[in-house]
Design an enzyme around this catalytic site. Structure first.
Site, PDB file in Angstrom:
ATOM      1  N   LYS A   1     -11.302  10.382   6.241  1.00 55.94           N
ATOM      2  CA  LYS A   1     -11.379  11.603   5.416  1.00 55.94           C
ATOM      3  C   LYS A   1     -12.503  11.537   4.378  1.00 55.94           C
ATOM      4  O   LYS A   1     -13.189  12.525   4.130  1.00 55.94           O
ATOM      5  CB  LYS A   1     -10.039  11.877   4.726  1.00 55.94           C
ATOM      6  CG  LYS A   1      -8.948  12.332   5.697  1.00 55.94           C
ATOM      7  CD  LYS A   1      -7.666  12.648   4.937  1.00 55.94           C
ATOM      8  CE  LYS A   1      -6.598  13.177   5.883  1.00 55.94           C
ATOM      9  NZ  LYS A   1      -5.411  13.660   5.172  1.00 55.94           N
TER      10      LYS A   1
ATOM     11  N   ASP B   1      -4.789  20.055   3.019  1.00 53.65           N
ATOM     12  CA  ASP B   1      -3.505  19.400   2.720  1.00 53.65           C
ATOM     13  C   ASP B   1      -2.792  20.089   1.553  1.00 53.65           C
ATOM     14  O   ASP B   1      -1.575  20.294   1.580  1.00 53.65           O
ATOM     15  CB  ASP B   1      -3.714  17.915   2.383  1.00 53.65           C
ATOM     16  CG  ASP B   1      -3.930  17.077   3.643  1.00 53.65           C
ATOM     17  OD1 ASP B   1      -3.490  17.506   4.729  1.00 53.65           O
ATOM     18  OD2 ASP B   1      -4.544  16.000   3.535  1.00 53.65           O
TER      19      ASP B   1
HETATM   20  P1  NAP Z   1      -1.455   5.860   0.947  1.00 54.99           P
HETATM   21  O1  NAP Z   1      -2.776   6.361   0.514  1.00 54.99           O
HETATM   22  O2  NAP Z   1      -1.370   4.554   1.686  1.00 54.99           O
HETATM   23  O3  NAP Z   1      -0.500   5.765  -0.362  1.00 54.99           O
HETATM   24  C1  NAP Z   1       0.790   5.212  -0.267  1.00 54.99           C
HETATM   25  C2  NAP Z   1       1.531   5.346  -1.595  1.00 54.99           C
HETATM   26  O4  NAP Z   1       2.866   4.834  -1.406  1.00 54.99           O
HETATM   27  C3  NAP Z   1       0.899   4.546  -2.747  1.00 54.99           C
HETATM   28  O5  NAP Z   1       1.089   5.253  -3.952  1.00 54.99           O
HETATM   29  C4  NAP Z   1       1.757   3.274  -2.733  1.00 54.99           C
HETATM   30  O6  NAP Z   1       1.847   2.636  -3.988  1.00 54.99           O
HETATM   31  C5  NAP Z   1       3.124   3.843  -2.397  1.00 54.99           C
HETATM   32  N1  NAP Z   1       4.011   2.829  -1.853  1.00 54.99           N
HETATM   33  C6  NAP Z   1       3.931   2.198  -0.649  1.00 54.99           C
HETATM   34  N2  NAP Z   1       4.953   1.306  -0.519  1.00 54.99           N
HETATM   35  C7  NAP Z   1       5.662   1.376  -1.669  1.00 54.99           C
HETATM   36  C8  NAP Z   1       6.835   0.707  -2.147  1.00 54.99           C
HETATM   37  N3  NAP Z   1       7.466  -0.216  -1.414  1.00 54.99           N
HETATM   38  N4  NAP Z   1       7.311   1.037  -3.371  1.00 54.99           N
HETATM   39  C9  NAP Z   1       6.690   1.975  -4.130  1.00 54.99           C
HETATM   40  N5  NAP Z   1       5.579   2.639  -3.731  1.00 54.99           N
HETATM   41  C10 NAP Z   1       5.079   2.338  -2.529  1.00 54.99           C
HETATM   42  O7  NAP Z   1      -0.713   6.917   1.900  1.00 54.99           O
HETATM   43  P2  NAP Z   1      -0.916   8.508   1.938  1.00 54.99           P
HETATM   44  O8  NAP Z   1      -1.979   8.860   2.902  1.00 54.99           O
HETATM   45  O9  NAP Z   1      -1.009   8.998   0.541  1.00 54.99           O
HETATM   46  O10 NAP Z   1       0.468   8.969   2.614  1.00 54.99           O
HETATM   47  C11 NAP Z   1       1.694   8.758   1.971  1.00 54.99           C
HETATM   48  C12 NAP Z   1       2.850   9.308   2.806  1.00 54.99           C
HETATM   49  O11 NAP Z   1       2.726  10.717   2.917  1.00 54.99           O
HETATM   50  C13 NAP Z   1       2.877   8.782   4.245  1.00 54.99           C
HETATM   51  O12 NAP Z   1       4.220   8.484   4.577  1.00 54.99           O
HETATM   52  C14 NAP Z   1       2.381   9.949   5.076  1.00 54.99           C
HETATM   53  O13 NAP Z   1       2.936   9.974   6.373  1.00 54.99           O
HETATM   54  C15 NAP Z   1       2.856  11.142   4.262  1.00 54.99           C
HETATM   55  N6  NAP Z   1       2.028  12.360   4.448  1.00 54.99           N
HETATM   56  C16 NAP Z   1       2.637  13.507   4.855  1.00 54.99           C
HETATM   57  C17 NAP Z   1       1.865  14.644   5.024  1.00 54.99           C
HETATM   58  C18 NAP Z   1       2.518  15.929   5.486  1.00 54.99           C
HETATM   59  O14 NAP Z   1       1.804  16.809   5.998  1.00 54.99           O
HETATM   60  N7  NAP Z   1       3.808  16.102   5.318  1.00 54.99           N
HETATM   61  C19 NAP Z   1       0.486  14.624   4.758  1.00 54.99           C
HETATM   62  C20 NAP Z   1      -0.100  13.430   4.317  1.00 54.99           C
HETATM   63  C21 NAP Z   1       0.695  12.293   4.168  1.00 54.99           C
HETATM   64  P3  NAP Z   1       0.788   1.479  -4.411  1.00 54.99           P
HETATM   65  O15 NAP Z   1      -0.411   2.201  -4.930  1.00 54.99           O
HETATM   66  O16 NAP Z   1       1.520   0.714  -5.444  1.00 54.99           O
HETATM   67  O17 NAP Z   1       0.506   0.677  -3.163  1.00 54.99           O
END
Ligand code: NAP
Length: 283
Positions: free
Chosen positions: A65, A101
């Protein structure tokens, strides 16, 4: 034949083909929407030459992205603010990148929590859990809608601080253990962390307890596998308004389809049912 793509690495899990193929069929368009795997080393070439491969445009997902934003001639205002592109199309021979998004996020709430932007709710503010890629689009969308306070809580506090610095005034950054009554008065909580996602180590956990939050709080989890995450389950048990994340996925696809195929498609219960069946969900 009119063709669009979704590119990323890995890309096998993407549900975008299901959505766009459904709309192509609904509208009787002779077209196709394909997964196009691109490794990091190949992405720049692909994104600058997809027209020669017969594509009208497509979607860009992880990990490309940011690279898309840097390698495309022109980006729209949202993609510029976020530094990330998830949709590309061509206008007058110029490749343009946008980011839908935030649109998907707001359209989902407009559909399932119509009062979420009432004056009093904007004033009480929002609590965003997580500070990753998805959180950026959501914070931006909350700001565009006029939320007067946006608290970003993250396990790794420096990442939340980074977003506060990126977005400025209405945002503040906090560690989970520092969430107090002021944050518990938020009118909406959005989980953007992967906590609660099926298949993860924390699939049975919630990122925080909803104890002490206002009873009229809207709880939105953007994780949609499972559809009812442990956080949404807790919200429902407490009688709070729970909104799942599937609608965000469906609505974010609308602008791209319109750009490529010239018809604005609708997110219908039938489309939702197609995705739910694929996810193995019954409700
Ligand atoms: P990302 O950039 O990898 O960010 C992940 C986030 O989750 C970070 O803030 C991370 O915290 C936190 N995290 C991970 N494990 C954790 C734990 N054990 N305890 C507390 N916090 C934790 O991922 P992303 O792209 O933002 O996506 C996040 C989620 O959103 C995914 O599950 C994805 O499938 C979903 N999503 C859904 C849509 C939709 O259309 N519905 C769109 C986009 C994403 P740290 O910074 O501390 O690591």
């Amino acid at each position: 034949m009119a063709r669009a793509f979704v590119t990323g690495w890995p890309i096998g899990h993407s549900r975008s083909p299901l959505i766009h193929k459904h709309w192509l069929e609904m509208h009787g368009i002779e077209g196709d929407y394909l997964r196009h795997p691109s490794k990091v080393a190949d992405f720049e070439t692909f994104i600058q030459s997809f027209q020669q491969e017969g594509f009208l445009g497509g979607n860009v997902t992880l990990p490309h992205k940011e690279a898309a934003c840097a390698n495309i001639e022109k980006t729209d205002a949202t993609a510029k603010r976020l530094g990330a592109v998830n949709t590309v199309w061509v206008e007058n021979d110029t490749i343009i990148g946008g980011n839908t998004d935030g649109y998907g996020f707001t359209a989902n709430l407009d559909e399932f929590a119509a009062n979420w932007c009432d004056e009093s709710r904007l004033k009480r503010g929002a609590l965003v859990l997580g500070a990753g890629g998805a959180a950026r689009a959501i914070i931006d969308a909350l700001m565009q809608r006029g939320f007067q306070k946006i608290t970003i809580a993250n396990r790794t506090l420096p990442r939340a601080i980074e977003l506060r610095e990126m977005f400025g005034k209405p945002c503040c950054a906090i560690a989970y253990q520092d969430i107090k009554d002021a944050e518990r008065n938020a009118s909406i909580i959005v989980n953007t962390t992967s906590v609660g996602m099926a298949g993860s180590e924390q699939e049975n956990e919630t990122p925080l307890s909803l104890n002490g939050f206002a009873s009229d709080v809207i709880v939105n989890d953007i994780v949609y596998t499972p559809l009812i995450t442990p956080l949404l389950h807790e919200a429902k048990t407490r009688g709070m308004h729970a909104v799942d994340g599937l609608g965000m996925l469906l609505h974010q696809a609308v602008p791209g389809f319109e750009k490529w195929f010239g018809v604005r498609p609708e997110v219908t219960p039938e489309l939702r049912a197609v995705l739910l069946a694929d996810l193995g969900e019954t409700s």
